[in-house]
Scaffold this motif. Structure first.
Motif, PDB file in Angstrom:
ATOM      1  N   UNK A   1       9.821  15.565  -6.888  1.00 60.22           N
ATOM      2  CA  UNK A   1       9.282  14.495  -5.740  1.00 60.22           C
ATOM      3  C   UNK A   1       9.401  12.820  -6.951  1.00 60.22           C
ATOM      4  N   UNK A   2       9.728  13.051  -8.531  1.00 57.64           N
ATOM      5  CA  UNK A   2       9.928  12.320  -9.452  1.00 57.64           C
ATOM      6  C   UNK A   2      10.301  11.501  -8.961  1.00 57.64           C
ATOM      7  N   UNK A   3      11.902  12.416  -8.863  1.00 55.60           N
ATOM      8  CA  UNK A   3      13.262  11.826  -8.915  1.00 55.60           C
ATOM      9  C   UNK A   3      13.613  10.692  -7.874  1.00 55.60           C
ATOM     10  N   UNK A   4      13.071  11.359  -6.427  1.00 57.54           N
ATOM     11  CA  UNK A   4      12.932  10.697  -5.844  1.00 57.54           C
ATOM     12  C   UNK A   4      12.137   9.547  -5.897  1.00 57.54           C
ATOM     13  N   UNK A   5      10.940   9.325  -5.586  1.00 60.67           N
ATOM     14  CA  UNK A   5      10.213   8.017  -5.814  1.00 60.67           C
ATOM     15  C   UNK A   5      11.080   7.218  -7.036  1.00 60.67           C
ATOM     16  N   UNK A   6      12.274   7.284  -7.958  1.00 62.46           N
ATOM     17  CA  UNK A   6      12.366   6.283  -9.259  1.00 62.46           C
ATOM     18  C   UNK A   6      13.691   6.182  -8.209  1.00 62.46           C
ATOM     19  N   UNK A   7      14.244   7.193  -7.994  1.00 63.94           N
ATOM     20  CA  UNK A   7      15.894   6.278  -7.247  1.00 63.94           C
ATOM     21  C   UNK A   7      15.584   5.032  -6.073  1.00 63.94           C
TER      22      UNK A   7
ATOM     23  N   UNK B   1       0.978  -1.330  -0.249  1.00 67.80           N
ATOM     24  CA  UNK B   1       0.130   0.200  -0.231  1.00 67.80           C
ATOM     25  C   UNK B   1       0.930   1.448  -0.099  1.00 67.80           C
ATOM     26  N   UNK B   2       1.946   1.407   1.231  1.00 70.26           N
ATOM     27  CA  UNK B   2       2.652   2.572   1.301  1.00 70.26           C
ATOM     28  C   UNK B   2       3.760   2.587  -0.049  1.00 70.26           C
ATOM     29  N   UNK B   3       4.182   1.472  -0.844  1.00 68.62           N
ATOM     30  CA  UNK B   3       5.348   1.137  -2.064  1.00 68.62           C
ATOM     31  C   UNK B   3       4.270   1.843  -2.566  1.00 68.62           C
ATOM     32  N   UNK B   4       2.973   1.615  -3.163  1.00 71.39           N
ATOM     33  CA  UNK B   4       2.564   2.121  -4.783  1.00 71.39           C
ATOM     34  C   UNK B   4       1.838   3.030  -4.783  1.00 71.39           C
ATOM     35  N   UNK B   5       0.891   4.356  -3.963  1.00 75.33           N
ATOM     36  CA  UNK B   5       0.185   5.495  -3.261  1.00 75.33           C
ATOM     37  C   UNK B   5       1.512   5.902  -3.575  1.00 75.33           C
ATOM     38  N   UNK B   6       2.686   6.359  -3.142  1.00 73.53           N
ATOM     39  CA  UNK B   6       3.428   7.618  -3.305  1.00 73.53           C
ATOM     40  C   UNK B   6       3.539   8.282  -5.159  1.00 73.53           C
ATOM     41  N   UNK B   7       4.256   6.553  -5.689  1.00 73.74           N
ATOM     42  CA  UNK B   7       3.958   6.594  -7.378  1.00 73.74           C
ATOM     43  C   UNK B   7       2.605   6.588  -7.712  1.00 73.74           C
ATOM     44  N   UNK B   8       1.322   6.346  -7.825  1.00 76.13           N
ATOM     45  CA  UNK B   8       0.392   6.485  -8.459  1.00 76.13           C
ATOM     46  C   UNK B   8       0.118   7.837  -7.951  1.00 76.13           C
ATOM     47  N   UNK B   9      -0.068   8.928  -6.816  1.00 72.38           N
ATOM     48  CA  UNK B   9      -0.394  10.223  -6.305  1.00 72.38           C
ATOM     49  C   UNK B   9       0.927  11.068  -7.462  1.00 72.38           C
ATOM     50  N   UNK B  10       2.353  10.814  -7.318  1.00 73.94           N
ATOM     51  CA  UNK B  10       3.168  11.611  -7.920  1.00 73.94           C
ATOM     52  C   UNK B  10       2.214  11.909  -9.557  1.00 73.94           C
ATOM     53  N   UNK B  11       1.658  10.192  -9.828  1.00 73.71           N
ATOM     54  CA  UNK B  11       1.193  10.183 -10.935  1.00 73.71           C
ATOM     55  C   UNK B  11       0.405  11.256 -11.326  1.00 73.71           C
ATOM     56  N   UNK B  12      -0.825  11.161  -9.924  1.00 71.56           N
ATOM     57  CA  UNK B  12      -1.987  11.672 -10.568  1.00 71.56           C
ATOM     58  C   UNK B  12      -1.131  13.560 -10.225  1.00 71.56           C
ATOM     59  N   UNK B  13      -0.092  13.411  -9.550  1.00 69.91           N
ATOM     60  CA  UNK B  13       0.348  15.014  -9.715  1.00 69.91           C
ATOM     61  C   UNK B  13       1.049  15.408 -10.906  1.00 69.91           C
ATOM     62  N   UNK B  14       1.460  14.637 -10.973  1.00 70.09           N
ATOM     63  CA  UNK B  14       2.014  14.969 -13.052  1.00 70.09           C
ATOM     64  C   UNK B  14       0.569  15.118 -13.833  1.00 70.09           C
ATOM     65  N   UNK B  15      -0.386  14.315 -13.384  1.00 62.20           N
ATOM     66  CA  UNK B  15      -0.783  14.491 -14.954  1.00 62.20           C
ATOM     67  C   UNK B  15      -2.133  16.094 -14.295  1.00 62.20           C
ATOM     68  N   UNK B  16      -1.982  16.244 -12.937  1.00 57.45           N
ATOM     69  CA  UNK B  16      -2.702  17.730 -12.765  1.00 57.45           C
ATOM     70  C   UNK B  16      -2.059  18.699 -13.506  1.00 57.45           C
TER      71      UNK B  16
END
Length: 289
Positions: free
Chosen positions: A250-256, A114-129
């Motif tokens: 945020x995207x860089x941290x999540x990717x690394x 749950x806590x692994x996927x949520x930041x990645x999905x929220x990051x994608x939602x923020x990028x879409x917004x």
């Protein structure tokens, strides 16, 4: 209380690590310090966000909502998983004796997914917004942006929780991972393990790829606005530049932090030996949360 003679649950596998080796590997001070720094950083971020939301513009409303949801998710993830890991490192309890039915292990597996996927999905939602806000600023009503953002955050939480519960329904398994202080999905050759591992890695990888694509387009659009011939006629966009800088970080941290694990998860059952005894590879815990 489980009876002493009860059979062990399915989350345990043969291990060759001794208590002395666990004591050398598992440092409660490092784990506790890491968690405390993360929790303090998230509390500071929440206080800054609370001040930024007061008197903020409509353009920043949905972005700050997503950012608030991301910080809350990260804070809760550190608090829940850190409490289990630090306690295990400090006491070095025998997981088989404490949790023979794998209830705690399954709980930790669910929260890790749950806590692994949520930041990645929220990051994608923020990028879409941000992509819609920069390239199509008049396509959405500003008054509903905050409510829509919170609804999206709730949908992300619900979707990640539903995915994390799949092993409890028979699709995949959560097992104890090296060095015996945390539980995560199993990289085995069984069809359920393969399906769940691929689903986890593909959904996470696609969200990172989508974030990278949309952020690249948004940055290119902002550069075109600032350096194009019509720059003098454009309204000031310092707000958009600030948000894109935050989102890129945020995207860089999540990717690394997560892409090495997602790539590792995408190769389940590859090194299963032919000895008749099941063997699964054990992933390393992500270094960031």
């Amino acid at each position: 209380m489980w009876p002493n003679g009860s059979a062990l649950g399915p989350c345990f596998r043969p291990t060759n690590i001794t208590p002395e080796e666990r004591r050398l590997i598992a440092s409660p001070w490092f784990s506790a310090s890491f968690c405390l720094v993360g929790l303090a950083s998230n509390l500071l971020a929440l206080s800054v966000l609370a001040g930024a939301r007061q008197g903020g513009s409509h353009a920043r409303s949905s972005f700050l909502t997503f950012l608030c949801g991301l910080v809350l998710t990260d804070f809760a993830g550190l608090l829940v998983t850190g409490a289990i890991v630090v306690a295990q490192h400090a006491v070095l309890f025998d997981w088989r004796a404490v949790d023979p039915g794998c209830r705690l292990c399954q709980f930790m597996g669910v929260v890790m997914v749950f806590f692994g996927l949520c930041p990645l999905w929220l990051g994608a939602a923020m990028a879409s917004e941000r992509y819609l806000g920069i390239t199509r600023p008049f396509s959405r009503p500003a008054a509903a942006s905050g409510r829509r953002a919170w609804a999206t955050v709730g949908l992300v939480w619900a979707s990640a929780l539903a995915l994390g519960l799949l092993p409890l329904l028979g699709v995949g398994r959560y097992t104890l991972q090296y060095p015996g202080s945390w539980c995560f999905l199993t990289l085995g050759a069984q069809p359920g393990d393969v399906a769940f591992g691929l689903l986890f890695s593909l959904l996470g990888g696609l969200s990172v790829g989508l974030s990278f694509l949309l952020n690249t387009i948004s940055v290119a659009a902002l550069c075109h606005v600032y350096h194009g011939q019509e720059a003098a006629q454009q309204r000031p966009r310092d707000c958009e530049v600030e948000m894109m800088a935050q989102l890129t970080g945020i995207m860089a941290v999540a990717t690394i932090c997560w892409m090495p694990l997602l790539i590792h998860e995408n190769r389940p059952g590859r090194d299963t030996p032919r000895t008749g005894q099941e063997h699964v590879r054990q992933p390393e815990a992500p270094s960031c949360n």
